[in-house]
Scaffold this motif. Structure first.
Motif, mmCIF file in Angstrom:
data_model
loop_
_atom_site.group_PDB
_atom_site.id
_atom_site.type_symbol
_atom_site.label_atom_id
_atom_site.label_comp_id
_atom_site.label_asym_id
_atom_site.label_seq_id
_atom_site.Cartn_x
_atom_site.Cartn_y
_atom_site.Cartn_z
ATOM 1 N N ILE A 61 14.845 -4.831 2.142
ATOM 2 C CA ILE A 61 13.477 -4.323 2.280
ATOM 3 C C ILE A 61 13.287 -3.041 1.479
ATOM 4 O O ILE A 61 12.197 -2.741 1.007
ATOM 5 N N ASN A 62 14.363 -2.289 1.292
ATOM 6 C CA ASN A 62 14.254 -1.066 0.480
ATOM 7 C C ASN A 62 14.346 -1.348 -1.016
ATOM 8 O O ASN A 62 13.834 -0.578 -1.828
ATOM 9 N N GLN A 63 15.036 -2.423 -1.381
ATOM 10 C CA GLN A 63 15.301 -2.674 -2.802
ATOM 11 C C GLN A 63 14.389 -3.697 -3.455
ATOM 12 O O GLN A 63 14.187 -3.643 -4.672
ATOM 13 N N ARG A 64 13.884 -4.653 -2.684
ATOM 14 C CA ARG A 64 13.174 -5.782 -3.301
ATOM 15 C C ARG A 64 11.925 -5.327 -4.036
ATOM 16 O O ARG A 64 11.106 -4.545 -3.513
ATOM 17 N N GLY A 65 11.773 -5.858 -5.240
ATOM 18 C CA GLY A 65 10.608 -5.531 -6.055
ATOM 19 C C GLY A 65 9.317 -5.995 -5.416
ATOM 20 O O GLY A 65 8.267 -5.353 -5.567
ATOM 21 N N GLU A 66 9.371 -7.116 -4.672
ATOM 22 C CA GLU A 66 8.166 -7.622 -4.025
ATOM 23 C C GLU A 66 7.638 -6.619 -2.994
ATOM 24 O O GLU A 66 6.419 -6.470 -2.838
ATOM 25 N N VAL A 67 8.580 -5.952 -2.267
ATOM 26 C CA VAL A 67 8.154 -4.948 -1.287
ATOM 27 C C VAL A 67 7.546 -3.744 -2.006
ATOM 28 O O VAL A 67 6.507 -3.207 -1.591
ATOM 29 N N LYS A 68 8.210 -3.324 -3.100
ATOM 30 C CA LYS A 68 7.669 -2.196 -3.861
ATOM 31 C C LYS A 68 6.279 -2.531 -4.386
ATOM 32 O O LYS A 68 5.366 -1.696 -4.357
ATOM 33 N N LEU A 69 6.122 -3.769 -4.871
ATOM 34 C CA LEU A 69 4.821 -4.176 -5.399
ATOM 35 C C LEU A 69 3.769 -4.207 -4.296
ATOM 36 O O LEU A 69 2.617 -3.781 -4.497
ATOM 37 N N ALA A 70 4.161 -4.704 -3.121
ATOM 38 C CA ALA A 70 3.215 -4.739 -1.998
ATOM 39 C C ALA A 70 2.820 -3.319 -1.583
ATOM 40 O O ALA A 70 1.651 -3.049 -1.279
ATOM 41 N N ARG A 71 3.794 -2.407 -1.595
ATOM 42 C CA ARG A 71 3.475 -1.014 -1.237
ATOM 43 C C ARG A 71 2.607 -0.368 -2.317
ATOM 44 O O ARG A 71 1.781 0.503 -2.022
ATOM 45 N N ASP A 72 2.809 -0.781 -3.580
ATOM 46 C CA ASP A 72 1.933 -0.283 -4.650
ATOM 47 C C ASP A 72 0.487 -0.703 -4.400
ATOM 48 O O ASP A 72 -0.452 0.082 -4.577
ATOM 49 N N LEU A 73 0.306 -1.981 -4.022
ATOM 50 C CA LEU A 73 -1.042 -2.471 -3.731
ATOM 51 C C LEU A 73 -1.648 -1.708 -2.558
ATOM 52 O O LEU A 73 -2.843 -1.394 -2.545
ATOM 53 N N GLN A 74 -0.813 -1.412 -1.578
ATOM 54 C CA GLN A 74 -1.265 -0.636 -0.416
ATOM 55 C C GLN A 74 -1.701 0.769 -0.847
ATOM 56 O O GLN A 74 -2.743 1.272 -0.407
#
Length: 436
Positions: free
Chosen positions: A252-265
Motif C-alpha cells: 500500500i505504501n509502494q504501489r503506483g496505483e495507490v500513489k496515483l489514487a492519492r494524486d487524484l485525491q
C-alpha cells in the motif's frame, strides 16, 4: 599507430557490449526483454509526453504572475464630422482621419490567492502524470514477464511432448514387428497410431501457442514481425513460505496505483480550493502610452498621450456558479477518496492471492514429483509386462501417457510458482525493471 589500435579496440568492446544489452540473434534475457519494452513501447512515450504536457501547463500558469504588455494601432475615418457654428465660423470637433497607436500594460497586483490555487492544482497534475508513468512501466514489465516465461514453459512442454512422440513411434515399430511375428494384432498398431496422431496434434497446439507468445513479446519489445525471439533464462521452482500481513502494508505504501489514487485525491482537494477562490476580488494596475490625433486646437497633429488606472474587480452575482463549482469539486473529492479505498482493497486481495498461490504450489510440487516417480516406475513395469504379454497394448500406452501428463503437470506447477512470485513482486510494488 598504437593509439589508433587502442581506439579501435575500445570501439569494438563498446559495440560488443551494446549488442549484448540489446537484441541478440542468439538469445534474449528477461532483463533485456524488459529494457526493450520500456525503451520502445508507445505507451511509455505517451506517458512521458503527458508529463511534458503537465510541465508546459505549469509554465503557462506561472505567466499569470507576470505583467501583460501589448501594442495597438488603429485608423478610423468618421463621417459626418461633428462640428458647430459660432459667429459665422465653422469648427470641427474631430478630424475625419483618426490615428491611434499606443503601448498598454496590465498587472494583476492581488487576487486573494486565486492564482496560487490554480498553480497548485496544475502542479498536482504533474504528480499524477509521473506516477501514471510508473504504473505503466510496472504493467508493461509484468506483461513482458508473462510472455517471457510463457515461452520458456511452452518450450519445456514441447521437449516433453517430443519425447512422448519419440517413445510412441519407437513403440509403434515394436508393435508392427510383433504383428509380423503374430504376437500382436492390427488393432494394437491402430491404437498406437491414434496416440501418435493425438500427440502430434498436441504438439501443433504447443507450437501455435509459442508462435502467439512470440508475437506478444515482439509487440511489447517493439521488434519487427520477423525478428527472432529466442528467450533464455532459468526455469526453476523456488520453494518459499510467505506471510501476507507484512507485505500488504509495504504494497500500500509502494504501489503506483495507490500513489496515483492519492494524486487524484490531492487534485480534487486543490480543485475544491480553486472553486472557493473563484468569487474573490482582484486588484490590477493598468497604464498606456501612445500617439493619436484629434486634440484641439490642431486636430490633425499626432500628440503623445497616456493613461494610468487602478482597477478593482469584485464579483457580485454569477448565477451561483461558484457554489456549483464547489459542489462539483466536493463530489470529485469524495469519488477519489472512495477510489483510493477501492485500490487498497484490490491490492490487499492481489497480495493474498499471490501468497496463497506460492504456498499452494510448494505442496503441489511435492505431490506431482511423487506422481512423476510413480509414473516412471509404472511405465518401466508396463514395458516389461507388455513384452511378456501380461498386459495389453492399451495398458502400455496409458502408462506412457500418464508419465507425459505427470511431467507436464510438474512444468505447469513450476510455471505457476514463477509467475506467482513475479505477481507478488508486482502486488507489493517492487520494480521489475532496473533503474538507469
Amino acid at each position: 599507430m598504437k593509439n589508433t589500435l587502442l581506439a579501435l579496440l575500445v570501439i569494438f568492446v563498446f559495440a560488443h557490449n551494446t549488442n549484448a544489452q540489446g537484441v541478440s540473434a542468439d538469445s534474449i534475457s528477461l532483463t533485456s526483454a524488459i529494457e526493450l519494452t520500456l525503451q520502445n513501447h508507445p505507451a511509455i512515450k505517451q506517458a512521458q509526453s503527458l508529463i511534458g504536457t503537465a510541465e508546459a501547463r505549469i509554465k503557462q500558469q506561472s505567466t499569470s504572475y507576470q505583467p501583460e504588455v501589448e501594442a495597438d494601432a488603429s485608423y478610423t475615418r468618421i463621417g459626418p464630422v461633428p462640428s458647430f457654428q459660432f459667429g459665422g465660423l465653422s469648427a470641427k470637433l474631430y478630424p475625419e482621419n483618426n490615428y491611434d497607436a499606443h503601448l498598454s500594460g496590465k498587472y494583476l497586483v492581488y487576487d486573494f490567492g486565486q492564482r496560487d490555487a490554480v498553480r497548485d492544482l496544475t502542479a498536482s497534475y504533474k504528480y499524477s502524470a509521473q506516477d501514471n508513468l510508473e504504473v505503466i512501466k510496472t504493467n508493461l514489465s509484468y506483461q513482458t514477464v508473462q510472455a517471457f516465461y510463457s515461452l520458456l514453459f511452452l518450450k519445456q512442454s514441447l521437449t516433453v511432448k517430443d519425447q512422448q512422440i519419440a517413445d510412441l513411434n519407437s513403440h509403434l515399430q515394436v508393435t508392427q514387428a510383433k504383428v509380423s511375428s503374430g504376437t500382436a494384432t492390427d488393432f494394437d498398431v491402430s491404437t498406437t497410431e491414434v496416440r501418435v496422431s493425438s500427440a502430434m496434434n498436441q504438439k501443433t497446439d504447443i507450437l501455435n501457442e509459442i508462435s502467439k507468445q512470440e508475437i506478444i513479446l515482439r509487440s511489447l519489445m517493439g521488434l519487427q514481425e520477423n525478428a527472432p525471439v529466442n528467450v533464455s533464462g532459468s526455469f526453476n521452482f523456488v520453494p518459499e513460505t510467505i506471510k501476507a500481513d507484512s507485505l500488504i502494508n509495504v504494497a500500500i505504501n509502494q504501489r503506483g496505483e495507490v500513489k496515483l489514487a492519492r494524486d487524484l485525491q490531492m487534485s480534487a482537494d486543490k480543485q475544491k480550493n480553486v472553486a472557493r477562490m473563484s468569487d474573490k476580488p482582484t486588484v490590477s494596475l493598468g497604464a498606456a502610452y501612445g500617439f493619436k490625433n484629434g486634440y484641439i486646437p490642431n486636430l490633425d497633429v499626432l500628440r503623445g498621450n497616456w493613461t494610468a488606472a487602478v482597477i478593482f474587480r469584485y464579483p457580485i452575482y454569477n448565477g451561483e456558479r461558484s457554489r456549483y463549482l464547489l459542489e462539483e469539486a466536493e463530489a470529485n473529492l469524495q469519488s477519489s477518496l472512495a477510489h483510493t479505498s477501492d485500490v487498497a482493497l484490490g491490492i490487499r486481495a492481489e497480495v493474498n492471492r499471490a501468497v496463497s498461490d506460492i504456498n499452494a504450489a510448494k505442496q503441489q510440487l511435492e505431490t506431482v514429483r511423487i506422481q512423476v516417480l510413480h509414473a516412471q516406475k509404472a511405465l518401466q513395469k508396463a514395458e516389461l509386462q507388455y513384452r511378456d504379454g501380461v498386459i495389453s497394448n492399451l495398458d502400455l500406452l496409458d502408462a506412457q501417457t500418464g508419465l507425459t501428463e505427470a511431467r507436464l503437470s510438474e512444468l505447469q506447477i513450476i510455471y505457476k510458482n514463477i509467475m506467482s512470485r513475479y505477481q507478488l513482486q508486482r502486488a507489493a510494488g517492487d520494480k521489475l525493471w532496473k533503474e538507469r
